[in-house]
Every structure is written in structure tokens, then in C-alpha cells.
Design an enzyme around this catalytic site. Structure first.
Site, short mmCIF file in Angstrom:
data_model
loop_
_atom_site.label_atom_id
_atom_site.label_comp_id
_atom_site.label_asym_id
_atom_site.label_seq_id
_atom_site.Cartn_x
_atom_site.Cartn_y
_atom_site.Cartn_z
N LYS A 1 -12.23 2.56 -3.13
CA LYS A 1 -13.40 2.87 -2.99
C LYS A 1 -14.53 3.32 -3.25
O LYS A 1 -15.66 3.34 -3.45
CB LYS A 1 -12.81 3.80 -1.74
CG LYS A 1 -12.02 2.78 -0.12
CD LYS A 1 -12.32 4.42 0.88
CE LYS A 1 -11.30 3.30 2.17
NZ LYS A 1 -10.55 4.46 2.83
N HIS B 1 5.09 -26.65 0.37
CA HIS B 1 4.79 -28.03 -0.10
C HIS B 1 3.83 -27.39 -1.71
O HIS B 1 2.61 -27.92 -2.05
CB HIS B 1 3.89 -29.16 0.60
CG HIS B 1 5.16 -29.36 1.17
ND1 HIS B 1 5.01 -30.89 1.22
CD2 HIS B 1 5.43 -29.14 2.82
CE1 HIS B 1 6.13 -31.11 2.27
NE2 HIS B 1 6.62 -30.43 3.13
N GLU C 1 1.22 -0.91 0.17
CA GLU C 1 0.22 -0.26 -0.18
C GLU C 1 1.07 1.36 -0.04
O GLU C 1 0.69 2.58 -0.37
CB GLU C 1 -0.93 -0.07 1.29
CG GLU C 1 -2.72 0.88 0.92
CD GLU C 1 -2.99 0.82 1.68
OE1 GLU C 1 -2.74 0.19 2.85
OE2 GLU C 1 -4.50 1.74 2.07
#
Ligand code: PA5
Length: 506
Positions: free
Chosen positions: A473, A357, A336
Site C-alpha cells: 500500500k 485438466h 495473509e
């Protein structure tokens, strides 16, 4: 006898620590011996000259020392591109030394008072208003905290998180866990307008008011928001909710050491004084202009040198769930802050052995665009012995025979990959954290905050703004029909109407 007993396992030390904290025991973080025993170490054994294309040389890092020291100086003097909405956003730098003991006592008394009245506490928020609390609580408490008895939790209520996603099933499942319990909450939002937080809060607030009435519900609701502005501030004032402050000069992802983080941590009985002390210690360490003695600068330099050499993914791999949550916090802090103007490294939090794995194959032999940062927990709370077994069909008796326990195997879960991945062409560094405590988390957080701030200067952009997050947003507001966003919604519809809608029905 048909149930399982934990014969020979002894008490769970994480639970013992929780109970001790519940009895008011605090860590001796002021003592020299404690500080010495809790020094972080950044190991660069496998950082330089990894075989193959795109390796980093020591000289690449050394070439960054001057620009980094310049960046550090500017940051400390409050110079450069560090403002958001006109405000300087570097208040987190001196925050550790600014926090007064009396303020910590206030937070404790507020949370203890609420804690006595409730069975379950819900922290509502997203991004920086959420992740630091969850990471720290999970890092320092029992993995199945809410399933323990209240006594085993050290007197703390159950802890839940809402508002960090909009999954109705998760939301509803969490409500089921709250049913018939005395519930308290803290809603955290700097802006006060974040959709996810606001929706989650609205539902919980109404459920509480319907169950208890407005006045009693108000006793269970805490608000953490801007000191003067915003919808939540207005609501808190109107309803008389106890409120805490998101500082003006600190952005969400840098705010774990402020009321944003401290209230939730105190609810979980975390030692917030030790947490602050860890930040303070690392603030001192990171004040050094001696590059090789300043882990935040070295960390920033290695990452930047790696980025210059085409490393675009940083696998942050932990050998303990406790530190995996810290890696998740880093996943927010770095992208961010760094993801601007085409810059930045994608942070991939990984728990080893689990991820070995899966992504382990990619790290060893995939595209060589990876830097790896290990978070190694040196000492776990508990020790788990590996038993001898008569038949030895799995051939593992050599472990107990040579005194190897699960703890030692779990250290090799970092040491093995560090070596193998280096030979496979992945430069890596290891941040060794001596043990699980609030002091060490404070140290790691401060070191990383300083590192990413310096990184912003190296990239030449402001790491304290997040216009990309704002963009999503706004698009959400338009899509859900928020008044005031009609123009944006119309534009979106127009753009969409011009695009080929590709949808394959299976
Ligand atoms: O770091 C940030 O600024 C963001 O992650 C914010 O914390 C997040 O978007 C939540 O914002 P707010 O606290 O305004 O609800």
C-alpha cells in the site's frame, strides 16, 4: 418451435430458494433435526502415510496436540502475540454469541429500505472488506444472479463488486451494467485510506451525485468503517450517510461475521440469522479441548505437520462453484495470516473437474510439496439426470442404466482425485459440507478462522497483522505521488536508479 426448452428439467431449486427467502422464509436452524442434517465432516482417510518422500504420519499430528491445546488456551484467554496497533484482534472468537437479534433486524430494515429504492447494489471494498461478501453471495445464489428477473432473485437488486482491482476496463464494463438503473452502494474500508476502494467510491459517489443531486445520492450510500476514526467516518458524518461499523478488535479477513459482511449479505437476501447460527454452532464445536472432536484443531495440525514435511502449497479443491468461492476466501485468510517470517502455505483455490485438466497433472506427478484440501459439497440444490441415447456412441448409457446422475459423477470428482493423488504422494483431507446454505458457510468460516489463528501460534508469529500488505500500500502511495510519501518516492527512485533495468522488446 426454434428455441430451446428445458423439457423435463423441473424448476431450478436455487431460484426457488431465492424466491422463498424473498418471501421471508428462514431456515429452521434452531431445530435439532436441521443441525444434525448440517454437520460438517472432516475426512482424513487419505492424510497419513501417503507413499513416497515427505509423507505425514499420524504420530506427527499427535505430536502437535499439546502445543495446539496450549495455543488454543492462550488464544481464548487473549494471551500471546495477537495485537494490531495495540489492540487485541481476537474479537471474532466470541462475535457469534455477541451478535444481537435486534442488530440483525436493524441491518435487515436498512437493507430492505435501500433495496426498495434501487435496481442494482454495488459493494465497494478490497481484501477482507470485500471477499467474504462476494464468496458468500456467490456460494448461496444462482450463478447468473444478475441476469435473472427481480422476482427470481427473490426481490433482491442486482449485486456488483468494485474496488477489488484497478482494472479500468472491468470498472467501465461494470458501469455499463449500472447505466439507467437506480444504484445504491456500500463502501467498506476499516482504514478508510485504501487506494483502490477510495478511487472506486469517489467515482461512484460523483456519478450518483451528478445524477441525483447530493441529498438524494446520500440516501443511496452506505458506509462501513471504523466507529470513530478515518476519512470515511468523517465523510459519513459530514454527508449524513447511513453507516455501519468495522469492529476495533476484528481484522478485515476475520470480519465477514460483522457489519462488514452482514450488510452485503442482507442486500442479497441471504439468511443472515442462519449465517450467525452456523458460526455459533461451530464456535461451540471448536471450544472443545478434545482434539479429535475439534475440526479446527485437527485441520491446523494436519496443515502444520504437512508444512514441517515440506508441503508448501495447499490446493483447496472444490467440486462446486459454491465452495470454490469459499476456497477463494481461504486463499485470503490463510496466506495473509500465515505468510510471515518465511512461514506459511500458498493456498491455491481450484474448481474440479476444471483444474484436474490443468494443475491436476502437477498434483499427481509434479514436485511433492503439495497438501490438498477438498471442499466437497454433498448435496447440490439441483439434480441433473443423464439421458439415455439410442446410438450410445460415447458408451455412457451405463450411467442412466445404473441410476447414476450428474450429482453422483460430481462427488467422484473429489473421491477419484483423493485416492489417485494420495497414491501419487499427496496427502489430502476432505471437508464435507452437507448442503448449500448460510448456516454451513458460517460453520466453515468459523472453523477456518480458528484454524489459522492456532496456526499463527504454532509458527510463533502474529496472524492478525499484515505488514506485507501495508508495504505494498505504501509503495503504491509513493508511486502515484500521494502527498506525504515524497521521501518514500525519492528513496524508491534512488533504489531504482541503481538497479539494472531489464526489458526485452519483442
Ligand atoms: O484482512 C485484512 O486486514 C486486509 O485484507 C484488509 O481487509 C484490506 O487490506 C482492506 O483494508 P481496509 O478495510 O482498511 O480498506
Amino acid at each position: 418451435m426454434d428455441e430451446m426448452h428445458l423439457t423435463g428439467m423441473g424448476a431450478n431449486e436455487t431460484v426457488e430458494k431465492q424466491k422463498n427467502r424473498g418471501r421471508g422464509e428462514r431456515s429452521p436452524h434452531d431445530s435439532k433435526a436441521f443441525r444434525e442434517a448440517n454437520r460438517l465432516a472432516l475426512d482424513l482417510t487419505y492424510t497419513f502415510e501417503a507413499p513416497g518422500e515427505g509423507s505425514i504420519a499420524r504420530k506427527d499430528v499427535e505430536a502437535l496436540i499439546d502445543p495446539i491445546l496450549k495455543a488454543k488456551g492462550m488464544l481464548e484467554r487473549g494471551e500471546g502475540d495477537i495485537r494490531d496497533g495495540g489492540l487485541v484482534m481476537t474479537g471474532w472468537q466470541e462475535k457469534p454469541e455477541r451478535i444481537e437479534p435486534a442488530h440483525l433486524r436493524d441491518i435487515r430494515s436498512a437493507t430492505e429500505a435501500l433495496s426498495r429504492e434501487i435496481d442494482a447494489f454495488v459493494s465497494i471494498g478490497i481484501g477482507g472488506s470485500y471477499l467474504g461478501i462476494e464468496s458468500t453471495v456467490r456460494a448461496l445464489t444462482h450463478t447468473h444472479f444478475n441476469q435473472l428477473s427481480r422476482e427470481e432473485r427473490g426481490g433482491a437488486p442486482e449485486i456488483y463488486f468494485l474496488g477489488q482491482n484497478m482494472d479500468p476496463d472491468y470498472f467501465r464494463d461494470t458501469l455499463d451494467m449500472l447505466r439507467h438503473k437506480r444504484v445504491g452502494l456500500n463502501v467498506i474500508s476499516k482504514s478508510g485510506t485504501t487506494t483502490e476502494t477510495a478511487i472506486a467510491f469517489r467515482i461512484l459517489q460523483q456519478l450518483l451525485e451528478d445524477s441525483l443531486g447530493e441529498e438524494q445520492a446520500a440516501r443511496r450510500i452506505l458506509v462501513t468503517t471504523d466507529r470513530n476514526r478515518g476519512a470515511l467516518r468523517e465523510l459519513a458524518d459530514r454527508k449524513g450517510y447511513r453507516s455501519f461499523v468495522v469492529p476495533d478488535d476484528i481484522g478485515g479477513r476475520f470480519s465477514v461475521l460483522s457489519d462488514v459482511g452482514l450488510v452485503g449479505l442482507a442486500m442479497a437476501n441471504i439468511d443472515i440469522e442462519a449465517f450467525v447460527a452456523g458460526f455459533r454452532n461451530m464456535q461451540e464445536v471448536c471450544a472443545s479441548d478434545d482434539f479429535w472432536k475439534n475440526p479446527s484443531l485437527v485441520h491446523a495440525a494436519v496443515r502444520h505437520a504437512a508444512w514441517n514435511k515440506g508441503k508448501k502449497v495447499e490446493v483447496v479443491a472444490a467440486n462446486a462453484l459454491a465452495l470454490f468461492y469459499v476456497a477463494r476466501w481461504m486463499e485470503q485468510l490463510f496466506p495473509e495470516s500465515e505468510g510471515h517470517k518465511g512461514h506459511g502455505m500458498w493456498v491455491s483455490p481450484s474448481l474440479y473437474s476444471e483444474k484436474l485438466h490443468a494443475n491436476g497433472q502437477m498434483v499427481q506427478q509434479g514436485e511433492r510439496n503439495i497438501l490438498e484440501t477438498f471442499l466437497l459439497l454433498a448435496e447440490h440444490d439441483n439434480r441433473v439426470e443423464i439421458p439415455r441415447e439410442e446410438t450410445n456412441l460415447d458408451g455412457l448409457n451405463f450411467l442412466p442404466d445404473s441410476g447414476v446422475d450428474m450429482n453422483l459423477v460430481n462427488r467422484k470428482v473429489v473421491e477419484g482425485p483423493a485416492y489417485a493423488h494420495y497414491l501419487g504422494g499427496v496427502p489430502n483431507m476432505t471437508l464435507e459440507v452437507p448442503r448449500r446454505n448460510a448456516y454451513n458457510l458460517g460453520q466453515v468460516y468459523y472453523m477456518m478462522e480458528k484454524s489459522v489463528a492456532v496456526s499463527g501460534y504454532l509458527f510463533g508469529h502474529n496472524p492478525f497483522v499484515q505488514p506485507g500488505v501495508e508495504a505494498y500500500k505504501q509503495a503504491m502511495f509513493a508511486l502515484i505521488g500521494k502527498p506525504g510519501f515524497e521521501d518514500k518516492a525519492a528513496k524508491m527512485e534512488e533504489n531504482l536508479s541503481k538497479m539494472e533495468r531489464i526489458r526485452i522488446h519483442a
